[in-house]
Motif scaffolding. Structure first.
Motif, short mmCIF file in Angstrom:
data_model
loop_
_atom_site.label_atom_id
_atom_site.label_comp_id
_atom_site.label_asym_id
_atom_site.label_seq_id
_atom_site.Cartn_x
_atom_site.Cartn_y
_atom_site.Cartn_z
N LEU A 144 0.82 -1.23 0.00
CA LEU A 144 0.00 0.00 0.00
C LEU A 144 0.84 1.27 0.00
CD1 LEU A 144 -2.63 -1.08 2.70
CD2 LEU A 144 -2.80 -1.28 0.21
N VAL A 145 2.16 1.09 0.02
CA VAL A 145 3.06 2.24 0.20
C VAL A 145 2.99 3.24 -0.96
CG1 VAL A 145 5.10 1.14 -0.81
CG2 VAL A 145 5.39 2.85 1.00
N GLU A 146 2.55 2.79 -2.14
CA GLU A 146 2.39 3.73 -3.26
C GLU A 146 1.41 4.85 -2.87
OE1 GLU A 146 1.59 2.09 -7.18
OE2 GLU A 146 2.44 0.18 -6.57
N LEU A 147 0.33 4.45 -2.21
CA LEU A 147 -0.68 5.43 -1.78
C LEU A 147 -0.07 6.41 -0.78
CD1 LEU A 147 -3.64 2.95 -1.23
CD2 LEU A 147 -3.39 4.59 -3.10
N ALA A 148 0.75 5.88 0.13
CA ALA A 148 1.34 6.73 1.16
C ALA A 148 2.25 7.79 0.55
CB ALA A 148 2.12 5.87 2.17
N ILE A 149 3.07 7.38 -0.43
CA ILE A 149 3.97 8.35 -1.06
C ILE A 149 3.16 9.38 -1.86
CG2 ILE A 149 5.86 8.64 -2.71
CD1 ILE A 149 6.66 7.41 0.01
N ALA A 150 2.09 8.92 -2.51
CA ALA A 150 1.22 9.87 -3.23
C ALA A 150 0.63 10.89 -2.25
CB ALA A 150 0.11 9.12 -3.96
N GLY A 151 0.33 10.45 -1.04
CA GLY A 151 -0.17 11.38 -0.02
C GLY A 151 0.87 12.42 0.35
N ALA A 152 2.13 11.99 0.50
CA ALA A 152 3.21 12.92 0.84
C ALA A 152 3.37 13.97 -0.26
CB ALA A 152 4.52 12.16 1.05
N ILE A 153 3.24 13.53 -1.53
CA ILE A 153 3.33 14.48 -2.65
C ILE A 153 2.17 15.48 -2.57
CG2 ILE A 153 3.26 14.71 -5.18
CD1 ILE A 153 4.51 11.85 -5.30
N GLY A 154 1.00 14.99 -2.16
CA GLY A 154 -0.17 15.86 -2.02
C GLY A 154 0.07 17.01 -1.05
N ASP A 155 0.82 16.74 0.01
CA ASP A 155 1.13 17.79 0.98
C ASP A 155 2.45 18.48 0.63
OD1 ASP A 155 -1.16 17.50 2.33
OD2 ASP A 155 -0.30 16.69 4.19
N ARG A 156 2.95 18.25 -0.57
CA ARG A 156 4.17 18.86 -1.10
C ARG A 156 5.40 18.59 -0.24
NH1 ARG A 156 3.49 20.76 -5.58
NH2 ARG A 156 5.39 21.99 -5.68
N GLN A 157 5.42 17.42 0.41
CA GLN A 157 6.56 17.09 1.25
C GLN A 157 7.72 16.52 0.44
OE1 GLN A 157 5.34 14.80 4.68
NE2 GLN A 157 4.35 16.58 5.59
N HIS A 158 7.51 16.29 -0.85
CA HIS A 158 8.59 15.80 -1.71
C HIS A 158 9.50 16.93 -2.16
CE1 HIS A 158 5.62 17.47 -4.35
NE2 HIS A 158 6.37 17.29 -5.42
N VAL A 159 9.00 18.17 -2.06
CA VAL A 159 9.77 19.32 -2.53
C VAL A 159 11.06 19.43 -1.72
CG1 VAL A 159 9.77 21.83 -2.82
CG2 VAL A 159 7.67 20.53 -3.23
N GLY A 160 12.17 19.45 -2.43
CA GLY A 160 13.47 19.51 -1.75
C GLY A 160 13.98 18.13 -1.36
N GLY A 161 13.28 17.08 -1.73
CA GLY A 161 13.75 15.71 -1.46
C GLY A 161 13.05 15.09 -0.26
N TYR A 162 12.84 13.79 -0.35
CA TYR A 162 12.16 13.06 0.73
C TYR A 162 13.08 12.94 1.95
CZ TYR A 162 8.77 11.76 -2.83
OH TYR A 162 7.81 11.80 -3.81
N THR A 163 12.53 13.15 3.13
CA THR A 163 13.31 12.98 4.37
C THR A 163 12.44 12.26 5.40
OG1 THR A 163 12.55 15.07 5.32
CG2 THR A 163 14.58 15.16 4.04
N GLY A 164 13.09 11.89 6.49
CA GLY A 164 12.37 11.33 7.64
C GLY A 164 11.61 10.06 7.31
#
Ligand SMILES: [Mn+2]
Length: 435
Positions: A144-164
């Motif tokens: 299900l992790v594809e959905l989770a990463i799509a959620g992170a992109i939705g909150d623009r948390q991918h900007v500047g690279g994934y962390t944490g």
């Protein structure tokens, strides 16, 4: 206790429910919330637990519908500002969130990432936090992790690279070959080039409507009907560098045309999945987004249509802004917009791609309504690093004219009385100058 231990306790609580128990899932009305709700729904289904998902807006009562008949309520990406409500529920609650939390949950288990020292604005979102709970329940839920990463992109948390936590989960997904990191152009590669370029929103190309994209392609000796994937490599390179020059000419803040992006084995380009979830949320059909995540073909088709409609209205807005001269002040740029639901995204895109909107100062979109003026402001991370705090600015300027405002340093909003626009812009410019 660390987050993983707490997730373990929450998993124990879920496991302690008997088959047939009733769980209420409440989630947030945005892409991250939809992704979180879908992760939770599948997790509960796999356990054989009956559940009902509700999508709520922040600022309202969120626990309506949770009753004594429920054995557990799970709040995903929402609830941290509704602790009184959660503490008064007739059943236990699990709070899986990343928004600012004020107070404690004494009626269940708090999985707000901020309570465990994580940065809820960059390192973890509602969907990745929910994914952690899902994995604590059963490691087999990693698919299900594809959905989770799509959620992170939705909150623009991918900007500047994934962390944490976001990075930890993405790394696991890549290792398990559930997600591949692929280098791809930022525009669609499998449709005719003229459509790909004319319809591109981010990046937005000025002058590409009404045949502009076709002329641009013909000048390069390219067939406008050919998709990018069909071009020989040297022509792909030629196109990319011509587009980079084009963006430079329009003084774009961002000119990277090729990005390394996560592509899910099941859902494809995850940013595209995010954009569909986002369109569902914005058009008031979050249920369609969830059904799409759960694998419904009809819902996926409907989500595509909603995405298309949403993109069409953004593009139309940008074409109008192309022709408009904004009000450029020393520390902000302001413009008017009719459709209030597009003001945030239009503010962000105009600053990045329209030459008349300087990229070195925030953009403020004003949308006059019947009884007030709705306002959205957007900055950049770079400006925030240099001291910009739009939330504080909006708050102070709005208070001065008898309105209210707030949000995040990089993106904020306000609502002011209809006749105080001039004073508001004046005051905001002054506050931003101080920052
Ligand atoms: Mn969120």
């Amino acid at each position: 206790m660390d987050f993983e231990q707490a997730a373990g306790h929450a998993a124990d609580l879920v496991h302690s429910l008997s088959t047939g128990a009733r769980v209420r899932v409440v989630s947030h009305s945005d892409a991250d919330g939809i992704a979180a709700a879908a992760v939770m729904a599948v997790t509960l289904t796999r356990l054989g637990l009956r559940h009902h998902v509700s999508i709520r807006h922040t600022g309202s009562s969120i626990a309506g519908g949770v009753s004594g008949e429920h054995d557990l309520a799970v709040f995903c990406d929402i609830g941290s500002s509704n602790l009184d409500e959660l503490n008064g529920l007739p059943c236990q609650a699990i709070l899986v969130d990343h928004h600012v939390i004020d107070g404690g949950l004494d009626n269940g288990i708090n999985l707000n990432v901020r309570s465990y020292g994580m940065d809820g604005s960059r390192e973890a979102c509602g969907a990745t936090a929910t994914m952690s709970l899902s994995l604590a329940i059963d490691e087999g839920n990693l698919d299900l992790v594809e959905l989770a990463i799509a959620g992170a992109i939705g909150d623009r948390q991918h900007v500047g690279g994934y962390t944490g936590l976001n990075k930890t989960l993405l790394d696991r997904a890549v290792q398990a070959d559930i997600i591949g990191m692929e280098e791809q152009p930022v525009f669609p590669i499998d449709v005719p080039l003229m459509d790909a370029l004319e319809q591109s929103i981010d990046p937005f190309f000025t002058g590409f409507s009404g045949g502009g994209a076709i002329r641009f392609l013909k000048d390069l000796g390219l067939d406008p009907m050919q998709p990018y994937t069909d071009l020989p490599e040297n022509m792909q390179k030629k196109l990319l560098s011509a587009l980079a020059v084009k963006l430079l000419e329009q003084q774009a803040a961002e000119i990277s045309l090729v990005q390394t992006i996560p592509v899910g084995r099941r859902y494809g380009i995850l940013a595209d999945l995010t954009s569909r979830m986002n369109a569902c949320a914005r058009s008031g059909s979050p249920g369609v987004g969830i059904a799409m995540c759960l694998g419904s073909d009809t819902a996926a088709e409907r989500a595509r249509e909603l995405q298309q409609g949403y993109r069409d209205s953004i593009r139309e807005q940008m074409r109008n802004l192309e022709k408009e001269e904004p009000e450029v002040r020393s520390h902000l740029t302001a413009f008017h917009i009719r459709d209030a639901s597009l003001k945030g995204v239009a503010a962000g895109l105009s600053m990045e791609y329209l030459p008349l909107f300087p990229s070195d100062r925030p953009v403020v979109a004003l949308s006059p309504q019947d009884s007030h003026i709705d306002i959205s402001g957007r900055g950049t991370r770079r400006l925030v690093d240099r001291g910009l705090d739009l939330a504080a600015g909006m708050h102070e300027a709005a208070e001065t004219v008898g309105g209210s405002g707030g949000g995040h340093p990089v993106a904020a909003g306000a609502s002011i009385p209809p006749d105080r626009e001039k004073d508001f812009v004046e005051k905001l410019n002054e506050v931003l100058a101080r920052q």
